[in-house]
Design a protein around this motif. Structure first.
Motif, mmCIF file in Angstrom:
data_model
loop_
_atom_site.group_PDB
_atom_site.id
_atom_site.type_symbol
_atom_site.label_atom_id
_atom_site.label_comp_id
_atom_site.label_asym_id
_atom_site.label_seq_id
_atom_site.Cartn_x
_atom_site.Cartn_y
_atom_site.Cartn_z
ATOM 1 N N LEU A 32 0.837 -1.193 0.000
ATOM 2 C CA LEU A 32 0.000 0.000 0.000
ATOM 3 C C LEU A 32 0.881 1.256 0.000
ATOM 4 C CD1 LEU A 32 -2.638 -1.161 2.612
ATOM 5 C CD2 LEU A 32 -2.696 -1.404 0.135
ATOM 6 N N PRO A 33 0.387 2.397 -0.474
ATOM 7 C CA PRO A 33 1.211 3.610 -0.565
ATOM 8 C C PRO A 33 1.504 4.222 0.808
ATOM 9 C CG PRO A 33 -1.051 4.097 -1.190
ATOM 10 C CD PRO A 33 -0.966 2.600 -0.996
ATOM 11 N N ALA A 34 2.555 5.058 0.818
ATOM 12 C CA ALA A 34 2.932 5.846 2.008
ATOM 13 C C ALA A 34 3.201 4.962 3.213
ATOM 14 C CB ALA A 34 1.837 6.877 2.328
ATOM 15 N N GLY A 35 3.777 3.769 2.950
ATOM 16 C CA GLY A 35 4.149 2.902 4.062
ATOM 17 C C GLY A 35 2.982 2.411 4.872
ATOM 18 N N SER A 36 1.837 2.261 4.233
ATOM 19 C CA SER A 36 0.624 1.833 4.952
ATOM 20 C C SER A 36 0.580 0.344 5.221
ATOM 21 C CB SER A 36 -0.627 2.251 4.171
ATOM 22 O OG SER A 36 -0.657 3.652 3.988
ATOM 23 N N ARG A 83 -9.070 -10.640 1.481
ATOM 24 C CA ARG A 83 -9.958 -10.995 2.592
ATOM 25 C C ARG A 83 -10.198 -9.763 3.447
ATOM 26 N NH1 ARG A 83 -11.131 -16.138 2.821
ATOM 27 N NH2 ARG A 83 -12.006 -15.889 4.937
ATOM 28 N N GLY A 84 -11.410 -9.638 3.959
ATOM 29 C CA GLY A 84 -11.787 -8.475 4.746
ATOM 30 C C GLY A 84 -12.571 -7.484 3.910
ATOM 31 N N ARG A 85 -13.028 -6.409 4.543
ATOM 32 C CA ARG A 85 -13.884 -5.441 3.862
ATOM 33 C C ARG A 85 -13.204 -4.095 3.671
ATOM 34 N NH1 ARG A 85 -19.133 -5.970 3.399
ATOM 35 N NH2 ARG A 85 -19.543 -3.807 4.037
ATOM 36 N N ARG A 86 -11.893 -4.035 3.933
ATOM 37 C CA ARG A 86 -11.179 -2.771 3.801
ATOM 38 C C ARG A 86 -11.017 -2.414 2.329
ATOM 39 N NH1 ARG A 86 -4.914 -1.873 5.822
ATOM 40 N NH2 ARG A 86 -4.652 0.235 4.964
ATOM 41 N N PRO A 87 -11.468 -1.246 1.894
ATOM 42 C CA PRO A 87 -11.315 -0.869 0.485
ATOM 43 C C PRO A 87 -9.857 -0.602 0.141
ATOM 44 C CG PRO A 87 -12.198 0.981 1.748
ATOM 45 C CD PRO A 87 -12.175 -0.194 2.684
ATOM 46 N N LEU A 88 -9.529 -0.825 -1.117
ATOM 47 C CA LEU A 88 -8.171 -0.611 -1.595
ATOM 48 C C LEU A 88 -8.002 0.828 -2.072
ATOM 49 C CD1 LEU A 88 -7.701 -3.876 -3.717
ATOM 50 C CD2 LEU A 88 -6.696 -3.387 -1.484
ATOM 51 N N PRO A 89 -6.791 1.393 -1.891
ATOM 52 C CA PRO A 89 -6.533 2.728 -2.443
ATOM 53 C C PRO A 89 -6.402 2.660 -3.955
ATOM 54 C CG PRO A 89 -4.536 1.833 -1.480
ATOM 55 C CD PRO A 89 -5.634 0.865 -1.131
ATOM 56 N N GLU A 90 -6.382 3.824 -4.604
ATOM 57 C CA GLU A 90 -6.329 3.861 -6.062
ATOM 58 C C GLU A 90 -5.027 3.298 -6.598
ATOM 59 O OE1 GLU A 90 -6.587 7.109 -9.727
ATOM 60 O OE2 GLU A 90 -7.025 7.712 -7.656
ATOM 61 N N GLU A 130 3.865 -1.212 -10.125
ATOM 62 C CA GLU A 130 2.810 -0.271 -9.800
ATOM 63 C C GLU A 130 1.545 -0.592 -10.592
ATOM 64 O OE1 GLU A 130 1.979 4.569 -9.610
ATOM 65 O OE2 GLU A 130 3.836 3.775 -10.530
ATOM 66 N N ALA A 131 0.400 -0.407 -9.938
ATOM 67 C CA ALA A 131 -0.874 -0.711 -10.580
ATOM 68 C C ALA A 131 -1.937 0.274 -10.119
ATOM 69 C CB ALA A 131 -1.301 -2.142 -10.264
ATOM 70 N N ARG A 132 -3.010 0.371 -10.888
ATOM 71 C CA ARG A 132 -4.148 1.224 -10.578
ATOM 72 C C ARG A 132 -5.389 0.360 -10.394
ATOM 73 N NH1 ARG A 132 -0.749 4.459 -9.972
ATOM 74 N NH2 ARG A 132 -0.374 6.459 -11.034
ATOM 75 N N VAL A 133 -6.139 0.637 -9.316
ATOM 76 C CA VAL A 133 -7.395 -0.078 -9.079
ATOM 77 C C VAL A 133 -8.478 0.572 -9.939
ATOM 78 C CG1 VAL A 133 -9.136 -0.703 -7.378
ATOM 79 C CG2 VAL A 133 -6.712 -0.722 -6.752
ATOM 80 N N VAL A 134 -9.039 -0.202 -10.858
ATOM 81 C CA VAL A 134 -10.048 0.313 -11.788
ATOM 82 C C VAL A 134 -11.440 0.221 -11.184
ATOM 83 C CG1 VAL A 134 -11.014 0.068 -14.105
ATOM 84 C CG2 VAL A 134 -8.580 -0.329 -13.728
ATOM 85 N N TRP A 135 -11.711 -0.864 -10.494
ATOM 86 C CA TRP A 135 -13.009 -1.038 -9.845
ATOM 87 C C TRP A 135 -12.833 -1.983 -8.662
ATOM 88 C CZ3 TRP A 135 -14.459 -6.073 -9.427
ATOM 89 C CH2 TRP A 135 -13.947 -6.983 -10.381
ATOM 90 N N GLN A 136 -13.746 -1.925 -7.728
ATOM 91 C CA GLN A 136 -13.732 -2.862 -6.599
ATOM 92 C C GLN A 136 -15.142 -3.047 -6.071
ATOM 93 O OE1 GLN A 136 -11.664 -1.370 -3.031
ATOM 94 N NE2 GLN A 136 -11.268 0.515 -4.207
#
Length: 756
Positions: free
Chosen positions: A674-678, A698-705, A720-726
């Protein structure tokens, strides 16, 4: 009665066993014995039917029984004529002739209103003949007077011959050109039949010197699927509808000097045509009529059972029926105006063979009788025959089994009984309407078979589909009534016979309805299966690959490894004859098919240019169509199932091929940074491509872009990748992810391929 049943059973079992033993043997004597035995068992069945099963309490039942019996007699005559025509095929070989002694040939290519791109392929094939220069000339015979046809002929370097009007249709067009040319031989091609480059070299030597050989006909092969084959895609499909005629019947007729010209892919001796007064114009089937005239004048013919050209089969059910209606109309005209039985000069063998060709097209009413007869009993209580089930099964079973074995043996795998019934069912309404030409033979006009139909989404008109739909609905009602009768009163003999018969008729109509629902071709140019070594140049890479199919508009390549093709132009190198051509292309899709990585490209050059450079690869090689008829038909039931479901999956089958990077379904474990050392997440792929992936977390946490994905077992190399939909569910999140860098998912894709 028990003695009669036992007696029938013994005779039937003995006859069936003998037929099977003869069918699985080899040799001309065994085939002759099988035909004779089958005829005896059929005559036994017909005698039993005529003596013991006709009649009824009412005149309507007697009339129905006689109509069905007449249809069966017609079928028996047709079966005998098939055996007569196909029992002893010929296999002539071209004689060796020095080049200086090869005859000179005028090559005629006829066109009326067909698309110019179809004509272009044929003209290129004719111009590319491996034949001594100066000993042949190509002529385009334009009966439509179109400026674009004239321009194409001029551009390709062949002679254009037009005329004022189109009197007598194709026959008049050819006769007009005969008066303007002078070479010894005339080769004739319809505008869609493309010859291989050895066509003239393999056919013209037969005409060396004088002699009484008037014409030579070669086999017709079709490089596209007919509407029935297309209806069954992507599943298994039957052999071509005309394969039985061109590869079994015509070679057999050649034994009796009675094979006939079939409108294209043949050669004529000019002097013979001139003596006969040119092509006959009294009927709409000038090909068979002219052949019969030449035979009646004592000339000879020859049939060469080789696929030396390829053309277009009708692409829609409507086109198929237009073609068959013209053939049936010509057959009826011939029976009325120039009956082969009465024509002077024909031998007995020729009279029989020409009569067989004409009366075949009387099949419409008998086939309709077969379709409707069981319904009279199931829906109206009018029995078409009177019998007990055990006796019927015994006598009819032996007759039918022997008939199947004869078709299988003499037909050489080109046709099954089921598909013969399907084709007759498809034609029966149209051929019945064509019988009016028996009454008014001079009123019929020439109908051109549509070629190059490309109206996306168009289907057969309602007027064409209605007879099949109405009869199918009636048959379905009959099945319901028959099942109800069985439940109420038990398995009575005639009820069981009519119910099974009706179910079979439903199966015959399913492919007809499926063919009516097939849409026309969307491609401007056909794709042909061609496997040759090729080269792909894209993004600074030079890759070796193989072609899977090639067309004037593009190519499908098989690659050893995936390549990032998104947004890239490319160059494809293909072998054409003795040289290699390089064609600019753009990527359309990149996927996996049958365990191979494939990439589809569209050529960016104009079709006129690609047609010229690819002509030899697509159509010109002598081996282009070798092995095209090796496949034997499979079971009828499987085909009917495919016919019923193929259209449901056609859209999904097409949609699966639109990506620019291949997708594999495999659960590859990944780490998601995840970005920014998350932190990191453990994710698993659903499917993987070079350009992106679908993942599940697994889980319900949404992904960043923005995220970085890498293999779990590899601590480095995240991309590096971009989340198009979730989409979130109760336990997990599913997301579609696209890599920022082209082809960035190569390592993940290779891991998925190993797992899958």
């Amino acid at each position: 009665m028990s003695f009669l049943i036992e007696d029938h059973f013994i005779v039937s079992m003995g006859g069936a066993a003998a037929a099977a033993a003869l069918a699985f043997g080899s040799g001309a004597r065994r085939r002759a014995a099988l035909v004779i035995l089958s005829a005896v068992l059929s005559l036994r069945y017909l005698a039993w039917r005529g003596l013991f099963t006709l009649g009824g309490d009412e005149w309507s039942e007697r009339a129905l029984g006689l109509a069905l019996y007449a249809a069966e007699l017609y079928g028996f005559i047709q079966a005998l004529l098939f055996c007569y025509q196909s029992a002893s095929p010929t296999t002539p070989e071209p004689p060796a002739v020095p080049e200086a002694e090869l005859p000179e040939v005028d090559v005629f290519v006829t066109i009326y209103d067909e698309p110019v791109e179809i004509l272009r392929r044929t003209v290129l094939g004719c111009l590319g003949q491996d034949y001594p220069e100066g000993r042949f000339e190509v002529h385009v015979l334009d009966d439509g007077g179109r400026s674009e046809v004239r321009a194409l002929a001029r551009r390709l370097g062949c002679r254009y011959i037009g005329r004022a009007g189109s009197e007598h249709a194709k026959a008049g067009n050819i006769n007009h050109a005969l008066a303007l040319t002078s070479r010894e031989l005339v080769a004739l091609f319809d505008c869609d039949h493309v010859p291989v480059r050895t066509f003239l070299r393999e056919t013209a030597p037969f005409f060396r010197g004088g002699g009484r050989l008037a014409f030579l006909q070669t086999a017709h092969h079709f490089y596209n699927d007919d509407p029935f084959q297309r209806a069954l895609r992507p599943g298994p499909s039957p052999p071509g509808e005309q394969d039985l005629f061109f590869h079994v019947i015509q070679p057999g007729r050649d034994r009796y000097n009675s094979a006939f010209f079939t409108g294209s892919c043949g050669l004529f001796r000019r002097s013979a045509l001139e003596q006969a007064g040119g092509f006959r114009t009294e009927t709409v089937t000038e090909d068979i009529h002219t052949s019969m005239e030449l035979h009646a004048r004592g000339y000879g013919s020859l049939y060469l059972n080789r696929d030396l050209s390829a053309g277009l089969a009708p692409e829609s059910l409507e086109g198929y029926l237009i073609q068959r209606r013209r053939w049936a109309t010509g057959a009826m005209q011939l029976l009325r105006l120039d009956n082969p039985i009465l024509k002077r000069g024909l031998t007995l063998h020729q009279r029989i063979n020409y009569l067989a060709s004409n009366i075949y097209f009387l099949l419409g009413p008998p086939r309709i009788v077969y379709l409707l007869s069981p319904l009279f009993y199931l829906l109206l209580g009018k029995a078409p025959l009177k019998t007990e089930l055990p006796v019927f099964l015994s006598i009819y079973g032996a007759h039918y089994l022997a008939s199947l074995l004869v078709l299988s043996t003499l037909g050489r795998g080109m046709r099954s009984a089921f598909w013969s019934d399907v084709y007759e069912t498809a034609m029966c309404f149209t051929l019945t309407a064509a019988l009016r030409s028996l009454v008014s033979p001079r009123r019929a006009g020439f109908e051109v078979t549509p070629k190059g139909e490309r109206t996306a989404g168009a289907r057969a008109p309602v007027r064409l589909v209605a007879p099949y739909a109405v009869v199918f609905a009636a048959l379905a009602a009959g099945v319901g009534a028959g099942l109800t009768e069985l439940v109420r009163n038990g398995p009575a003999g005639v009820t069981v016979i009519c119910l099974v018969w009706t179910l079979y008729n439903c199966l015959l109509l399913l492919p007809c309805l499926a063919a009516a629902g097939v849409t026309f071709q969307r491609r401007l140019a056909p794709r042909l299966a061609r496997t040759v070594e090729a080269g792909l140049h894209t993004g600074g890479l030079a890759l070796r690959c193989r072609t899977r199919d090639v067309g004037e508009g593009g190519v499908l390549l098989s690659l050893d490894e995936p390549a990032g093709l998104e947004g890239r132009d490319a160059a494809v190198e293909l072998p054409c004859g003795e040289k290699t051509v390089r064609l600019e292309a753009r990527a359309l899709r990149h996927d996996e098919r049958d365990g191979e990585v494939v990439a589809a490209f569209a050529f960016t050059a104009a079709p006129d240019e690609t047609a010229a450079v690819l002509s030899d690869l697509l159509f010109g090689r002598p081996e282009s169509w070798s092995g095209a008829h090796d496949a034997h038909p499979r079971g009828a039931g499987a085909r009917v199932v495919v016919a019923a479901v193929a259209l449901r999956f056609a859209a999904a089958h097409t949609a699966a091929l639109r990506r620019l990077s291949p997708r594999l379904r495999a659960p590859v474990p990944l780490r998601c940074e995840l970005p920014a050392g998350s932190g990191e997440l453990a994710v698993r792929t659903i499917d993987v491509g070079l350009g992106g992936v679908r993942i599940e977390v697994r889980g319900r946490r949404p992904l960043p872009e923005s995220i970085w994905l890498g293999l779990s077992k590899d601590g480095n190399g995240a991309v590096e990748a971009r989340v198009v939909w979730q989409r979130r569910s109760l336990r997990s999140v599913r997301a579609g992810v696209r890599f920022v860098e082209q082809g960035g998912g190569a390592a993940i894709w290779r891991a998925a391929r190993e797992l899958s």
